[in-house]
Design a protein around this motif. Structure first.
Motif, mmCIF file in Angstrom:
data_model
loop_
_atom_site.group_PDB
_atom_site.id
_atom_site.type_symbol
_atom_site.label_atom_id
_atom_site.label_comp_id
_atom_site.label_asym_id
_atom_site.label_seq_id
_atom_site.Cartn_x
_atom_site.Cartn_y
_atom_site.Cartn_z
ATOM 1 N N ASN A 119 27.795 105.572 63.445
ATOM 2 C CA ASN A 119 28.678 105.402 64.598
ATOM 3 C C ASN A 119 29.881 106.290 64.379
ATOM 4 O O ASN A 119 30.539 106.201 63.337
ATOM 5 C CB ASN A 119 29.141 103.948 64.725
ATOM 6 C CG ASN A 119 28.042 103.036 65.177
ATOM 7 O OD1 ASN A 119 27.292 103.355 66.092
ATOM 8 N ND2 ASN A 119 27.931 101.884 64.538
ATOM 9 N N ALA A 148 33.267 106.364 65.354
ATOM 10 C CA ALA A 148 34.303 105.525 65.954
ATOM 11 C C ALA A 148 35.558 106.379 66.102
ATOM 12 O O ALA A 148 36.136 106.818 65.108
ATOM 13 C CB ALA A 148 34.568 104.315 65.067
ATOM 14 N N VAL A 170 32.842 104.588 70.825
ATOM 15 C CA VAL A 170 31.911 104.917 69.753
ATOM 16 C C VAL A 170 30.749 105.732 70.297
ATOM 17 O O VAL A 170 30.206 105.418 71.355
ATOM 18 C CB VAL A 170 31.363 103.625 69.097
ATOM 19 C CG1 VAL A 170 30.257 103.924 68.107
ATOM 20 C CG2 VAL A 170 32.484 102.847 68.423
ATOM 21 N N THR A 206 26.981 106.768 69.014
ATOM 22 C CA THR A 206 25.996 106.399 67.997
ATOM 23 C C THR A 206 24.947 107.488 67.888
ATOM 24 O O THR A 206 24.376 107.907 68.902
ATOM 25 C CB THR A 206 25.328 105.055 68.349
ATOM 26 O OG1 THR A 206 26.354 104.062 68.482
ATOM 27 C CG2 THR A 206 24.340 104.631 67.282
ATOM 28 N N GLY A 233 26.183 104.450 72.781
ATOM 29 C CA GLY A 233 27.598 104.367 72.498
ATOM 30 C C GLY A 233 28.215 103.159 73.155
ATOM 31 O O GLY A 233 27.517 102.333 73.748
#
Length: 193
Positions: A125, A127, A137, A139, A158
């Motif tokens: 992730n 972030a 986020v 991903t 995300g």
């Protein structure tokens, strides 16, 4: 005795009503599924390109990447590191230097998945902390062949600004220290959100 047209229509409506009641009662029985208003999906799609420098610090007191499963012993002297799994909380910086502006954190894991070469399964992730992306986020997941110049992985979703995100990333190793194992990787993220 033959049925009249009115009786046939009445029987048809009765059968349809029973069918609808069965469907409704089945939906009420589960209670966890409902339709989504299509207007929810009508937002304008945005295409963005992000560039981060992924700082993988594997040793010392400030390690951001720690092994949770060591490589399989018979592979320790090979270039594969097969079986190794590391949990990460790596800095994502604006430039390649570790003291460059912090934009976010790469949190997840990577695992060595090949017995013959240095290949990792990456699950992370990204972030983010900056501006309108703060708290959002991206991903990603994919196969990372460490010795390839450019590696491509998938954006699989995300949250926040990146709900329903899709796209891909290109990873390019900027530096690798063979003594410490520390690595800096440039990530170019191409995302539709």
């Amino acid at each position: 005795m033959a049925m009249g047209a009115f009786q046939k229509i009445f029987l048809f409506l009765l059968i349809i009503s029973c069918y609808i009641l069965i469907i409704v009662s089945e939906q009420e029985e589960t209670g966890f599924v409902s339709s989504i208003n299509p207007k929810f999906f009508k937002k304008k799609e945005t295409f963005s390109h992000f560039r981060f420098y992924w700082q993988d610090i594997v040793g010392g007191n400030n390690a951001t990447s720690i092994p949770i499963i060591p490589s399989i012993p018979k592979f320790d002297n090979s270039f594969s590191a097969f079986g190794l799994v590391r949990i990460i909380d790596n800095a994502l910086t604006l430039g390649p230097k570790l003291n460059s502006k912090l934009l976010g954190r790469a949190q997840g894991f990577y695992a060595a998945t090949s017995q013959t070469e240095l290949v990792f399964l990456m699950v992370m992730n990204f972030a983010l902390f900056e501006g309108k992306y703060n708290g959002s986020v991206i991903t990603i997941s994919g196969r990372d062949v460490a010795y390839d110049k450019i590696r491509e992985m998938s954006v699989i979703g995300g949250s926040g600004v990146f709900r329903f995100a899709k796209g891909y990333v290109e990873a390019n190793t900027i530096s690798f220290d063979p003594i410490t194992g520390d690595t800096i990787v440039e990530y170019n993220v191409f995302v539709s959100h």
